[in-house]
Motif scaffolding. Sequence first.
Motif, PDB file in Angstrom:
ATOM      1  N   ASP A  34       0.439  -1.247  -0.219  1.00 39.73           N
ATOM      2  CA  ASP A  34      -0.211   0.443  -0.086  1.00 39.73           C
ATOM      3  C   ASP A  34       0.578   1.270  -0.151  1.00 39.73           C
ATOM      4  O   ASP A  34       0.559   2.343  -0.233  1.00 39.73           O
ATOM      5  N   ASP A  36       3.217   2.690   1.975  1.00 37.11           N
ATOM      6  CA  ASP A  36       3.139   3.382   3.166  1.00 37.11           C
ATOM      7  C   ASP A  36       4.676   3.231   3.568  1.00 37.11           C
ATOM      8  O   ASP A  36       4.814   3.685   5.100  1.00 37.11           O
ATOM      9  N   ASN A  40       5.556   4.616   7.098  1.00 39.47           N
ATOM     10  CA  ASN A  40       5.428   4.576   8.016  1.00 39.47           C
ATOM     11  C   ASN A  40       7.065   4.009   8.698  1.00 39.47           C
ATOM     12  O   ASN A  40       6.571   4.786  10.500  1.00 39.47           O
ATOM     13  N   ARG A 165       0.392  -7.720   3.280  1.00 41.44           N
ATOM     14  CA  ARG A 165      -0.098  -7.676   1.790  1.00 41.44           C
ATOM     15  C   ARG A 165       0.008  -7.592   0.964  1.00 41.44           C
ATOM     16  O   ARG A 165      -0.437  -7.861   0.321  1.00 41.44           O
TER      17      ARG A 165
ATOM     18  N   HIS C  11      -7.926   0.101   9.171  1.00 38.68           N
ATOM     19  CA  HIS C  11      -7.515   1.150   8.398  1.00 38.68           C
ATOM     20  C   HIS C  11      -7.976   2.734   8.194  1.00 38.68           C
ATOM     21  O   HIS C  11      -6.973   3.443   8.260  1.00 38.68           O
TER      22      HIS C  11
ATOM     23  N   GLN D  25      -5.576   2.844  -2.166  1.00 40.03           N
ATOM     24  CA  GLN D  25      -3.730   3.127  -1.763  1.00 40.03           C
ATOM     25  C   GLN D  25      -3.521   1.542  -2.074  1.00 40.03           C
ATOM     26  O   GLN D  25      -2.127   1.413  -2.284  1.00 40.03           O
TER      27      GLN D  25
HETATM   28 MG   LIG Z   1      -0.466   0.825   5.673  1.00 42.51          MG
END
Ligand SMILES: [Mg+2]
Lengths: 195, 195, 129, 129
Positions: A34, A36, A40, A165, C11, D25
């Motif tokens: 995703d 990030d 993060n 993910r 989220h 996203q």
């Molecule tokens: Mg994330």
Amino acid sequence: MITSAQLKALIEALSATVAAHAAELTDLDSAIGDGDHGANMKRGFDAVAGEADAISAKPEAEALKAIGTKLVMTVGGASGPLYGTLFLTLGKELTVSPDDYPAALRRAVDAVAARGKSAYGQKTMLDVLYPVAEAVEANKSKAEIVAVAHDAVAATRDRKAIRGRASFLGDRSIGHIDPGARSSALLVEAVAGVL
Amino acid sequence: MITSAQLKALIEALSATVAAHAAELTDLDSAIGDGDHGANMKRGFDAVAGEADAISAKPEAEALKAIGTKLVMTVGGASGPLYGTLFLTLGKELTVSPDDYPAALRRAVDAVAARGKSAYGQKTMLDVLYPVAEAVEANKSKAEIVAVAHDAVAATRDRKAIRGRASFLGDRSIGHIDPGARSSALLVEAVAGVL
Amino acid sequence: MSNVGIVIVSHSPLVAEGAADMVRQMVGDDVPLAWCGGNPDGGLGTSVEAIIAAIDRAWSENGVAILVDLGGAETNSEMAVEMLDPARAGKVVVCNAPVVEGAVMAATEASGGASLAEVQATAEELSPA
Amino acid sequence: MSNVGIVIVSHSPLVAEGAADMVRQMVGDDVPLAWCGGNPDGGLGTSVEAIIAAIDRAWSENGVAILVDLGGAETNSEMAVEMLDPARAGKVVVCNAPVVEGAVMAATEASGGASLAEVQATAEELSPA
Ligand SMILES: [Mg+2]
Ligand SMILES: Nc1ncnc2c1ncn2[C@@H]1O[C@H](COP(=O)(O)OP(=O)(O)O)[C@@H](O)[C@H]1O
Ligand SMILES: Nc1ncnc2c1ncn2[C@@H]1O[C@H](COP(=O)(O)OP(=O)(O)O)[C@@H](O)[C@H]1O
Ligand SMILES: [Mg+2]
Ligand SMILES: [Mg+2]
Ligand SMILES: [Mg+2]
């Protein structure tokens, strides 16, 4: 025993490498996640750096726990509780057996695997952390350990993601480096540069 | 063949009974659902009533289809496509076999069951619509048909909901009347009062 | 209130708030309910601190069931539970269930006075083994 | 765009919008995506008209997968599909999958160029049989 000055240098080195590679980590995560991971990690290590003085004033084990707690509280992605658990467990183990770094690291990586319900070979940070723990146990040199870490990052490219993910992509995750593997190697390199 | 005047009176009677009982329907739905059946039905039948002139100017079968489409488009809850399908199918069947009301009703109720993937006895509007369709096929009087409908509503009280939101409550749905069953009986009574 | 509490962790703060609206529509105020969503900066992600605070707001002596969406929400929620006072941690479960549908089902079950284990099982029926 | 499109239908507009954010996203603009939520008055519920419009916005010649939350959202979505031009209706499926998790997984699958059947199967793996 790591000194207070070393702890402070360590925190600075960790946050510096994360900041310097944040865009790269985000790009890696955009490809199979995703997007990030850079943000993060930067949020987490910036927060740690913001308390560098207070943290490095603590005894080694307490300082490691403080870093872990800070990461848990600030990272905001799956990597937060995972890296948080790594540092928290290092601190706990070094409280019980001070100076036994190889054993502490092994237990800390096992704790990350337990937290993530994951194992070596699933294209995650564990694919770096386990080889590094082994190299440390084998008493390899710092340069060798860093090389092991970077080789382990490269080896994630051909793997299919089974956790995180990236696993949503199935076979399409093959051909990409895992962002958490890359950040692990960066952290290992930063540590090796200071200690 | 239902006349235009009858159609208009029918639309008025349907929307009037729904408006008059909206609070009751909502209360029934609050007990075993999300408390919107009254508002949903009122939104739908108000919209139909708002086009009463245009709809009642159409031939019977077309008017019924227009009512169905309006309900589908405006109700906003599960009851929308279900009642919508009832009226749409009545219209379609009466286009094919004009004046065969019992057969049209039976097919329309079957279409509701298909739309809801549901069957008689699951504590839904079908628990009223099927007995009513049967009473119509048996050529019962209007008063008898209305009585069948109200008895069928009462019979939903002891049943456990198997379809719709009330099914989330499991055994706790027992002891409550199904809101869609109640609204079906109200519609049947309104129709009987006009035709 | 003695009914089991429900915490929704997504989220997305929008998803968490909207799911809470759907829960409230089904159970009103019969169930302690709290939600959180977003990383500590407010972007998509989750926050352990916010999860701990939500568990506190939805606290019930009969326990709290947490519904989460994807990976990080689950890991952060499990971390949050471990950081609770141990007496509390034993009364909190992270359900393996879809966040929106699970929250509505779990809350409906909780509103009838079901135990934490029953609430969790109801939510998890929605998930493949 | 030739990837399968994704439509998110929730009783709550917040849930639908937040789920769409989570999808974006993961897949950026690689997948046609649209969402709707709320009844025709804006309260919790769904609107057939809004669903039809969302299918239109997410249209792909390779098909559209709709993700829904609870009962009414599913029934209204199935009704919406039947009201489409028959040539289009055959290319739209309502998935039996959780709305948020299903949307993210379906979109991720769609972003790789998967067929509608593959996208649907990926989403439905998340649901018990
Ligand atoms: Mg994330
Ligand atoms: N279950 C897990 N076990 C081990 N590592 C994991 C797991 N889930 C994710 N990771 C690691 O975390 C990285 C992603 O971190 P990040 O992007 O910060 O979190 P998120 O996936 O929540 O967005 C992955 O590249 C992977 O290395
Ligand atoms: N699958 C179904 N088959 C038949 N009737 C159903 C079904 N689902 C719901 N219903 C009927 O619809 C009624 C609820 O309507 P409403 O409250 O307007 O919709 P929602 O449940 O979406 O809020 C129930 O009382 C029941 O009679
Ligand atoms: Mg990420
Ligand atoms: Mg309702
Ligand atoms: Mg409703």
